[in-house]
Motif scaffolding. Structure first.
Motif, PDB file in Angstrom:
ATOM      1  N   HIS A  49       1.020  -1.009  -0.185  1.00 14.49           N
ATOM      2  CA  HIS A  49       0.212  -0.154   0.169  1.00 14.49           C
ATOM      3  C   HIS A  49       1.154   1.083  -0.063  1.00 14.49           C
ATOM      4  O   HIS A  49       0.919   2.262  -0.811  1.00 14.49           O
ATOM      5  N   LEU A  50       1.465   1.063   0.838  1.00 14.51           N
ATOM      6  CA  LEU A  50       2.670   2.619   0.916  1.00 14.51           C
ATOM      7  C   LEU A  50       3.682   2.195   0.241  1.00 14.51           C
ATOM      8  O   LEU A  50       4.765   3.646  -0.128  1.00 14.51           O
ATOM      9  N   GLY A  51       4.451   1.461  -0.692  1.00 17.90           N
ATOM     10  CA  GLY A  51       5.255   1.119  -1.350  1.00 17.90           C
ATOM     11  C   GLY A  51       6.799   0.920  -0.834  1.00 17.90           C
ATOM     12  O   GLY A  51       7.805   1.618  -1.393  1.00 17.90           O
ATOM     13  N   ILE A  52       7.069   1.094   0.219  1.00 16.75           N
ATOM     14  CA  ILE A  52       8.520   1.282   0.890  1.00 16.75           C
ATOM     15  C   ILE A  52       8.017  -0.140   1.517  1.00 16.75           C
ATOM     16  O   ILE A  52       6.821  -0.956   2.287  1.00 16.75           O
ATOM     17  N   GLU A  53       9.804  -0.708   2.014  1.00 20.46           N
ATOM     18  CA  GLU A  53       9.483  -1.506   3.467  1.00 20.46           C
ATOM     19  C   GLU A  53       9.008  -0.746   4.332  1.00 20.46           C
ATOM     20  O   GLU A  53      10.095   0.299   4.943  1.00 20.46           O
ATOM     21  N   ILE A  54       8.971  -1.184   6.112  1.00 17.60           N
ATOM     22  CA  ILE A  54       8.323  -0.622   6.738  1.00 17.60           C
ATOM     23  C   ILE A  54       8.635  -1.689   8.143  1.00 17.60           C
ATOM     24  O   ILE A  54       9.079  -2.654   8.038  1.00 17.60           O
ATOM     25  N   PRO A  55       9.319  -1.061   9.359  1.00 17.24           N
ATOM     26  CA  PRO A  55       9.852  -2.322  10.802  1.00 17.24           C
ATOM     27  C   PRO A  55       8.350  -3.105  10.932  1.00 17.24           C
ATOM     28  O   PRO A  55       7.393  -2.707  10.415  1.00 17.24           O
ATOM     29  N   ASP A  56       9.675  -4.348  11.529  1.00 17.46           N
ATOM     30  CA  ASP A  56       8.183  -5.775  11.832  1.00 17.46           C
ATOM     31  C   ASP A  56       8.887  -5.999  12.896  1.00 17.46           C
ATOM     32  O   ASP A  56       8.937  -6.769  12.509  1.00 17.46           O
ATOM     33  N   LEU A  57       9.226  -5.465  13.787  1.00 17.44           N
ATOM     34  CA  LEU A  57       9.688  -5.927  14.446  1.00 17.44           C
ATOM     35  C   LEU A  57       8.794  -6.986  15.912  1.00 17.44           C
ATOM     36  O   LEU A  57       8.254  -6.455  16.053  1.00 17.44           O
ATOM     37  N   GLN A  58       9.300  -8.366  15.814  1.00 16.03           N
ATOM     38  CA  GLN A  58       8.391  -9.125  16.069  1.00 16.03           C
ATOM     39  C   GLN A  58       9.364  -9.394  17.597  1.00 16.03           C
ATOM     40  O   GLN A  58       8.842 -10.343  18.574  1.00 16.03           O
ATOM     41  N   GLU A  59       9.753  -8.727  18.119  1.00 11.74           N
ATOM     42  CA  GLU A  59      11.009  -9.137  19.512  1.00 11.74           C
ATOM     43  C   GLU A  59      10.879  -7.839  20.533  1.00 11.74           C
ATOM     44  O   GLU A  59      10.718  -7.065  20.059  1.00 11.74           O
ATOM     45  N   GLU A  60      11.355  -7.289  21.204  1.00  8.86           N
ATOM     46  CA  GLU A  60      11.823  -6.587  22.229  1.00  8.86           C
ATOM     47  C   GLU A  60      13.186  -6.097  22.349  1.00  8.86           C
ATOM     48  O   GLU A  60      13.561  -6.470  21.502  1.00  8.86           O
TER      49      GLU A  60
END
Length: 105
Positions: free
Chosen positions: A10-21
């Protein structure tokens, strides 16, 4: 780095996706994540400019369109693009928040 970012079509970019603290991620990896985010973040203004160009083109078509249904369609597309631009500006302003834990999506 792929595990810490996800491509948002949707945005056309990578976004952070942190799965841990954040504090559980090794310091060297934290630095790499921040560097990658700054690289992505640096491209956001160019992405916004691309979308603004598309909006301007659609706005020009809308100004000259006499078909009501097509006008509505163009207006909706313009609104959708404007929403993407707004979201991109929010992500652009996200700098230190990446290191404060999970970023919003």
């Amino acid at each position: 780095m792929k595990q810490y970012f996800i491509y948002n079509e949707h945005l056309g970019i990578e976004i952070p996706d942190l799965q841990e603290e954040w504090k559980e991620i090794p310091t060297a990896v934290q630095h790499a994540i921040l560097l990658k985010w700054e690289q992505i973040r640096g491209k956001i203004p160019d992405r916004i400019q691309e979308l603004e160009h598309i909006i301007n083109t659609k706005q020009h078509k809308l100004n000259n369109e006499e078909n009501f249904e097509l006008s509505c369609k163009l207006n909706t597309e313009i609104a959708d693009l404007a929403s993407i631009i707004n979201d991109l500006w929010l992500w652009y302003r996200l700098t230190q928040n990446v290191s404060e834990g999970k970023a919003h999506q």
